[in-house]
Design a protein around this motif. Structure first.
Motif, short mmCIF file in Angstrom:
data_model
loop_
_atom_site.label_atom_id
_atom_site.label_comp_id
_atom_site.label_asym_id
_atom_site.label_seq_id
_atom_site.Cartn_x
_atom_site.Cartn_y
_atom_site.Cartn_z
N ASN A 141 0.84 -1.20 0.00
CA ASN A 141 0.00 0.00 0.00
C ASN A 141 0.88 1.26 0.00
O ASN A 141 1.66 1.47 0.93
N TYR A 142 0.72 2.06 -1.03
CA TYR A 142 1.51 3.30 -1.14
C TYR A 142 1.35 4.19 0.10
O TYR A 142 2.28 4.90 0.49
N ALA A 143 0.18 4.14 0.72
CA ALA A 143 -0.10 5.02 1.86
C ALA A 143 0.79 4.75 3.07
O ALA A 143 0.94 5.63 3.92
N VAL A 144 1.39 3.56 3.16
CA VAL A 144 2.22 3.28 4.35
C VAL A 144 3.65 3.81 4.22
O VAL A 144 4.39 3.84 5.20
N LEU A 145 4.05 4.21 3.02
CA LEU A 145 5.44 4.66 2.83
C LEU A 145 5.77 5.85 3.72
O LEU A 145 6.82 5.88 4.36
N ASP A 146 4.86 6.81 3.73
CA ASP A 146 5.03 8.01 4.56
C ASP A 146 5.19 7.66 6.03
O ASP A 146 6.08 8.17 6.70
N ASP A 147 4.32 6.78 6.52
CA ASP A 147 4.33 6.39 7.93
C ASP A 147 5.70 5.85 8.35
O ASP A 147 6.13 6.02 9.48
N HIS A 148 6.35 5.14 7.41
CA HIS A 148 7.61 4.47 7.75
C HIS A 148 8.83 5.24 7.26
O HIS A 148 9.96 4.80 7.48
N GLY A 149 8.62 6.35 6.54
CA GLY A 149 9.74 7.10 5.99
C GLY A 149 10.43 6.35 4.86
O GLY A 149 11.62 6.53 4.62
N TRP A 150 9.67 5.50 4.16
CA TRP A 150 10.25 4.74 3.05
C TRP A 150 10.14 5.53 1.76
O TRP A 150 9.19 6.27 1.55
N ASP A 151 11.13 5.30 0.89
CA ASP A 151 11.18 6.01 -0.38
C ASP A 151 10.68 5.12 -1.51
O ASP A 151 11.04 3.95 -1.61
N LEU A 152 9.88 5.73 -2.37
CA LEU A 152 9.32 5.03 -3.52
C LEU A 152 10.40 4.40 -4.40
O LEU A 152 10.20 3.34 -4.98
N ASP A 153 11.52 5.07 -4.50
CA ASP A 153 12.58 4.60 -5.40
C ASP A 153 13.59 3.67 -4.73
O ASP A 153 14.58 3.28 -5.35
N ASP A 154 13.35 3.35 -3.46
CA ASP A 154 14.25 2.45 -2.73
C ASP A 154 14.22 1.06 -3.37
O ASP A 154 13.15 0.45 -3.48
N ASP A 155 15.37 0.57 -3.78
CA ASP A 155 15.43 -0.75 -4.41
C ASP A 155 15.02 -1.86 -3.45
O ASP A 155 14.62 -2.94 -3.86
N ASP A 156 15.17 -1.60 -2.17
CA ASP A 156 14.83 -2.61 -1.16
C ASP A 156 13.47 -2.34 -0.51
O ASP A 156 13.19 -2.84 0.58
N LEU A 157 12.63 -1.57 -1.19
CA LEU A 157 11.34 -1.20 -0.60
C LEU A 157 10.53 -2.43 -0.18
O LEU A 157 10.01 -2.48 0.94
N PHE A 158 10.46 -3.43 -1.05
CA PHE A 158 9.64 -4.60 -0.72
C PHE A 158 10.31 -5.46 0.35
O PHE A 158 9.63 -6.13 1.11
N GLY A 159 11.63 -5.43 0.40
CA GLY A 159 12.33 -6.12 1.48
C GLY A 159 12.00 -5.49 2.82
O GLY A 159 11.75 -6.18 3.81
N LYS A 160 11.98 -4.16 2.84
CA LYS A 160 11.63 -3.46 4.08
C LYS A 160 10.18 -3.75 4.46
O LYS A 160 9.86 -3.94 5.63
N ALA A 161 9.32 -3.77 3.45
CA ALA A 161 7.91 -4.03 3.73
C ALA A 161 7.74 -5.44 4.31
O ALA A 161 6.98 -5.66 5.26
N ALA A 162 8.48 -6.41 3.73
CA ALA A 162 8.36 -7.80 4.19
C ALA A 162 8.79 -7.93 5.64
O ALA A 162 8.25 -8.73 6.40
N ALA A 163 9.76 -7.11 6.03
CA ALA A 163 10.28 -7.18 7.40
C ALA A 163 9.56 -6.21 8.33
O ALA A 163 9.88 -6.12 9.51
N GLY A 164 8.59 -5.50 7.78
CA GLY A 164 8.01 -4.36 8.50
C GLY A 164 6.80 -4.65 9.36
O GLY A 164 6.21 -3.74 9.93
N ASP A 165 6.39 -5.92 9.46
CA ASP A 165 5.26 -6.26 10.32
C ASP A 165 3.99 -5.45 9.96
O ASP A 165 3.33 -4.90 10.83
#
Ligand code: FES
Length: 127
Positions: free
Chosen positions: A7-31
């Motif tokens: 969900n794009y809406a959670v990026l802001d909450d976590h300070g994640w960047d859209l262009d981060d190559d490891d975005l889905f890795g962070k999401a997978a580990a992000g509970d």
């Protein structure tokens, strides 16, 4: 096809960047909640939006006909067909933005950000 979604809406909450190559890795580990991150299988006859709905998710949409971009997603990996597009200009397609209402996965594996209608350039498009 197996689709991993975020969900794009959670990026802001976590300070994640859209262009981060490891975005889905962070999401997978992000509970994250199952509605915000996870994966499902798309049957050959299903559009991406239909597949999400058939598995109990409520992804944004309005027209279901390729004309409003409320259903827009960003494809991070894989490819989504787009048989009907009457709204996205070529430069947005170049940014891997696609319409989930009629788009069908054409690769076995996909990573998509859904709920991207709040991207500034898409907000502008819908004015
Ligand atoms: Fe309107 Fe997909 S729901 S373009």
């Amino acid at each position: 096809s197996r689709v991993e979604y975020l969900n794009y809406a959670v990026l802001d909450d976590h300070g994640w960047d859209l262009d981060d190559d490891d975005l889905f890795g962070k999401a997978a580990a992000g509970d994250l909640d199952h509605e915000d991150y996870g994966e499902f299988l798309v049957e050959p006859h299903e559009s991406l939006l239909e597949a999400a709905e058939n598995r109990g998710f409520m992804w944004p949409f309005a027209c279901r006909g390729g004309a409003c971009a409320n259903c827009a997603v960003i494809v991070k990996e894989g490819e989504l067909s787009m048989p009907v597009n009457n709204i996205l200009p070529p430069e947005m397609i170049d940014q891997d933005i696609r319409l989930s209402c009629n788009g069908i996965p054409v690769t076995d594996e996909m990573q998509v950000l859904y709920n991207v209608k709040h991207l500034p350039e898409l907000e502008e498009l819908r004015l």
